[in-house]
Write an enzyme that holds these catalytic residues in place. Structure first.
Site, PDB file in Angstrom:
ATOM      1  N   HIS A 139       1.826  -0.507   1.626  1.00 30.17           N
ATOM      2  CA  HIS A 139       0.738  -1.887   1.631  1.00 30.17           C
ATOM      3  C   HIS A 139       1.845  -2.844   2.568  1.00 30.17           C
ATOM      4  O   HIS A 139       1.160  -3.558   3.389  1.00 30.17           O
ATOM      5  CB  HIS A 139       0.658  -2.430   0.389  1.00 30.17           C
ATOM      6  N   LYS A 160      -5.067   1.881 -11.885  1.00 30.54           N
ATOM      7  CA  LYS A 160      -5.131   1.814 -13.147  1.00 30.54           C
ATOM      8  C   LYS A 160      -4.468   0.346 -13.779  1.00 30.54           C
ATOM      9  O   LYS A 160      -3.807   0.038 -12.830  1.00 30.54           O
ATOM     10  CB  LYS A 160      -4.165   2.785 -13.967  1.00 30.54           C
TER      11      LYS A 160
END
Lengths: 279, 184
Positions: B39, B104
């Protein structure tokens, strides 16, 4: 004096790294099955079913239990009548980790803190040495994932905060962590000695068989209180709501400095991996 | 529990707006993997005006760093990693047309707002179910940042990949709702 070649240690550590990552300990597996019975949320139940099925697939060798095969945490108790030969003990443990993570197709997760460049062989492991009576060597490998370790903490309470302060700190931490550490979790709580001793006790508490109470009745009672409080938080499996947020709370305590009340909370995900061998 | 909804990538807005918090979905098609390090590089590329390793429009990014594939398998264990570490990056990608993230744990309020504003979904997958989820991944190919090892960007082809809607396009939040329902 018993002579042991360190190559035996390398072999044992390699084997334990692989075993821990593919074969969920029986006590954890049983605790998950009990959780499936107890969980009231349908979503929570479906999560627990998947976790149990996943453990079966990993045991068959499909893949490790979790892609985060952990940082290798190694506890080694060396009998004082053992004489180690054949090289450096530390290097033997490192080599065991290297070999286990390579041969077991395990993910290597150690990296430079700032450049984040991967070390490539999952070294260095964290090694806790202890010298004990006897002529045996006991090695425990407990690979520790980053997600649950990130939710752990050490804090220095005031003595006046007392037991209630410790309980509130633990419950608050678990509440803040929510679904991040992959609940249902196992909570290791350490109170004792100094800053780092408490952290060590919390880590060691995670090695205990899941749900086996502390042999000290007073401490077992505290574990029960904390577990009940945690399971009323509503976090549930994966944090998607439910009645089983923790499988167990394990509390270890030792005397502290008269000025201090250190408390460490080490959270373990449901993939509570630890395997041991005695040489 | 709700009916299972099948989704095929790339995702369209009309499929996404129907989804509600707690919906169980099975995702099929191409999805891309990226964690923190990937990222960071993607956002740096954008800042320099360089292209991303793949066009994020309509796509799903799975926050995962798989373990190495065993012989004869396409991928190793491949469960989700904790999503909050992607909080600084996700909004920029959502604004560029990313339609879904799989991970998550909680994400930020900003991510939640972006899901509403730009119509995107944050899906949850079961953490620590690495072997089970790997079985739903039919192929895996590194397409960028190979030097990052487990953190490289991979193009995955998935079939019936199980996930649950954690943030929908209406401001819903599964963690908050679940907690409210079961908190004593």
């Amino acid at each position: 004096m018993r002579v042991v070649d360190v190559s035996e240690i390398t072999e044992a550590v390699a084997k334990l790294c692989i075993d821990a990552n593919y074969n969920l300990p029986e006590d954890v597996y049983e605790a998950l099955k009990r959780a499936l019975d107890e969980e009231k949320s349908p979503v929570g139940k479906s999560v627990l079913k998947m976790i149990i099925e996943n453990a079966d697939l990993a045991r068959e060798g499909v893949a490790p239990i979790c892609q985060d095969c952990g940082l290798g945490v190694v506890f080694i108790e060396i009998g004082q009548d053992v004489h180690l030969v054949g090289g450096s003990l530390k290097e033997a443990i490192f080599e065991g980790v290297r070999r286990g993570y390579r041969e077991g197709y395990l993910r290597k997760s150690t990296c430079h803190p700032f450049t984040r460049a991967n070390v490539g062989d999952n070294t260095p492991p964290v090694i806790h040495y202890d010298i004990v009576p006897g002529d045996k060597i006991r090695i425990v490998v407990a690979p520790k994932g980053g997600g649950s370790e990130n939710m752990s903490m050490v804090t220095m309470l005031k003595p006046a905060d007392g037991l209630q302060g410790v309980i509130e700190t633990v419950v608050k931490r678990v509440d803040e962590a929510g679904g991040n550490p992959c609940p249902p979790i196992i909570v290791g709580v350490g109170v004792g000695g100094t800053f780092e001793r408490s952290a060590f006790l919390a880590k060691k508490a995670l090695l205990r068989h899941v749900g086996k109470p502390n042999p000290d009745m007073e401490l077992a009672k505290i574990e029960k209180i904390m577990l009940e409080r945690i399971n009323k938080l509503g976090i549930g499996p994966m944090g998607w709501g439910g009645t089983v947020t923790a499988l167990a709370v394990h509390f270890e305590m030792e005397p502290v400095h008269i000025a201090s009340l250190p408390v460490a909370i080490n959270i373990n995900c449901h993939a509570a991996r630890h395997k041991e061998i005695v040489i | 529990m709700s009916e299972i909804i099948r989704l095929t990538t790339p995702l369209k807005d009309e499929d996404i707006v129907k989804l509600k918090v707690g919906d169980n979905v099975l995702i099929s098609g191409v999805i891309y993997t990226a964690r923190d390090a990937a990222h960071k590089r993607m956002i740096e590329a954008l800042e320099k005006g360089e292209p991303l390793p793949f066009d994020v429009k309509g796509q799903i990014i799975y926050y995962v760093g798989p373990s190495p594939a065993r012989p004869g398998r396409s991928i190793g264990a491949a469960g989700p990693t904790t999503s909050y570490r992607m909080n600084p990056y996700a909004p920029k990608l959502i604004a560029l047309g990313l339609k879904g993230m799989i991970g998550k744990g909680k994400m930020s309020d900003e991510v939640k707002e972006y899901c509403q504003k730009y119509k995107a979904i944050y899906f949850g997958a079961v953490g620590g179910a690495g072997a089970l989820l790997a079985e739903r991944i039919k192929s895996a190919e590194v397409i960028a940042y190979e030097d990052l090892g487990p953190e490289a960007v991979r193009k995955l082809v998935v079939e019936d990949f199980p996930a649950i809607v954690v943030y929908d396009t209406h401001g819903g939040d599964l963690e908050e709702m679940g907690k409210l329902q079961y908190r004593e």
